[in-house]
Design an enzyme around this catalytic site. Structure first.
Site, PDB file in Angstrom:
ATOM      1  N   HIS A   8      47.094  52.858  40.904  1.00 24.08           N
ATOM      2  CA  HIS A   8      48.331  54.031  40.808  1.00 24.08           C
ATOM      3  C   HIS A   8      48.211  54.857  39.161  1.00 24.08           C
ATOM      4  CE1 HIS A   8      48.741  51.057  36.694  1.00 24.08           C
ATOM      5  NE2 HIS A   8      48.425  50.289  37.674  1.00 24.08           N
TER       6      HIS A   8
ATOM      7  N   CYS B  67      45.028  45.742  37.978  1.00 23.22           N
ATOM      8  CA  CYS B  67      45.489  46.919  39.184  1.00 23.22           C
ATOM      9  C   CYS B  67      44.577  48.108  38.190  1.00 23.22           C
ATOM     10  CB  CYS B  67      47.338  47.507  38.898  1.00 23.22           C
ATOM     11  SG  CYS B  67      48.112  46.177  39.601  1.00 23.22           S
TER      12      CYS B  67
END
Length: 206
Positions: A162, A178
Site C-alpha cells: 500500500h 505490510c
C-alpha cells in the site's frame, strides 16, 4: 590518451545534459497528480534517495512477467517484466516478527482504500480500537493512495502492499507487517499488477 581542452569543453555540456536528462526523467515519475480524488503534489526528486527511486533495472529471475517480488532485507520490490528486466521500487517493510514470508497472490485492489486495524493490532495497541469501524480513504489514511490485498488459498492474509502518508518510512523496517510504498509508486504498481498475480515475499535467512 590525453583529452584536449577544446574536446573537454565540447564534451562537458553533453555530459551535463545527460545527467540533467536522467534527473528530469526520474522527476516525471513523481510529478503532481491533480486528477486524483485527493490531488497529489509533485515530490521533489532530491527528497528521495537515488536508490529508492522507481526505475527499470536488469533483474534476472525465473519468475513470470507480472509477478511482484518483495526483497525484504534489501527494502526493494520488483515488478517482473520480459527479457530479464523489472521495475524496481523502494519500500518500507514490517518490523521483526510482523512480516509475511513466501507466496501470496493479489486477491483484490482498491483506490484510496478504507483502513481497518486488524484485531491483533487492536489488541496490541488500544488506540486503534476507536477505528474498529474503519477509517475512510484520504491523505491522512495510513494505506495511502492504493492498496493491493494479499491472499492465500482464498483467504485474506491481512497483509497489503500500500501507499503511505509517511514517506520517510520507505527504506526502513517499521510497519505493522505490510509493505509500504511512496504513493506515486504504489499508483504505478497498481496500474501494472493484475488481480490474481503472484507475489513473492523474500525474508532474510536465519
Amino acid at each position: 590518451m590525453s583529452i584536449s581542452r577544446r574536446g573537454l569543453m565540447f564534451g562537458l555540456p553533453l555530459f551535463l545534459a545527460g545527467c540533467s536528462a536522467t534527473t528530469v526523467n526520474q522527476q516525471t515519475n513523481y510529478a503532481a497528480l491533480p486528477n486524483e480524488p485527493f490531488p497529489m503534489k509533485q515530490v521533489p526528486i532530491d527528497r528521495i534517495a537515488p536508490e529508492l527511486r522507481r526505475q527499470e533495472v536488469a533483474y534476472a529471475s525465473a519468475y513470470a512477467p507480472g509477478t511482484v517480488v518483495v526483497d525484504t532485507p534489501a527494502r526493494r520490490a520488483y515488478f517482473i517484466l520480459d527479457g530479464g528486466r523489472a521495475i524496481r521500487y523502494g519500500v518500507g517493510v514490517g518490523r521483526a516478527g510482523l512480516a509475511l514470508a513466501g507466496d501470496a497472490y493479489v486477491g483484490r485492489k482498491a483506490e484510496w482504500p478504507t483502513w481497518t486495524p486488524t484485531l491483533n493490532m487492536q489488541r496490541r495497541e488500544p488506540r486503534y480500537r476507536k477505528l474498529a469501524g474503519g477509517m475512510p480513504g484520504g491523505p491522512n489514511n495510513p494505506l495511502g493512495a492504493r492498496a493491493i490485498y494479499l491472499y492465500r488459498g482464498g483467504n485474506d492474509t491481512h497483509f497489503r502492499i500500500h501507499g503511505t502518508n509517511q514517506p520517510e518510512s520507505i527504506g526502513h523496517a517499521m510497519s505493522s507487517g505490510c509493505i509500504r510504498m511512496m504513493n506515486h509508486d504504489v499508483i504505478d504498481l497498481y496500474a501494472r499488477i493484475k488481480t490474481g498475480a503472484r507475489v513473492v515475499v523474500i525474508q532474510a535467512t536465519a
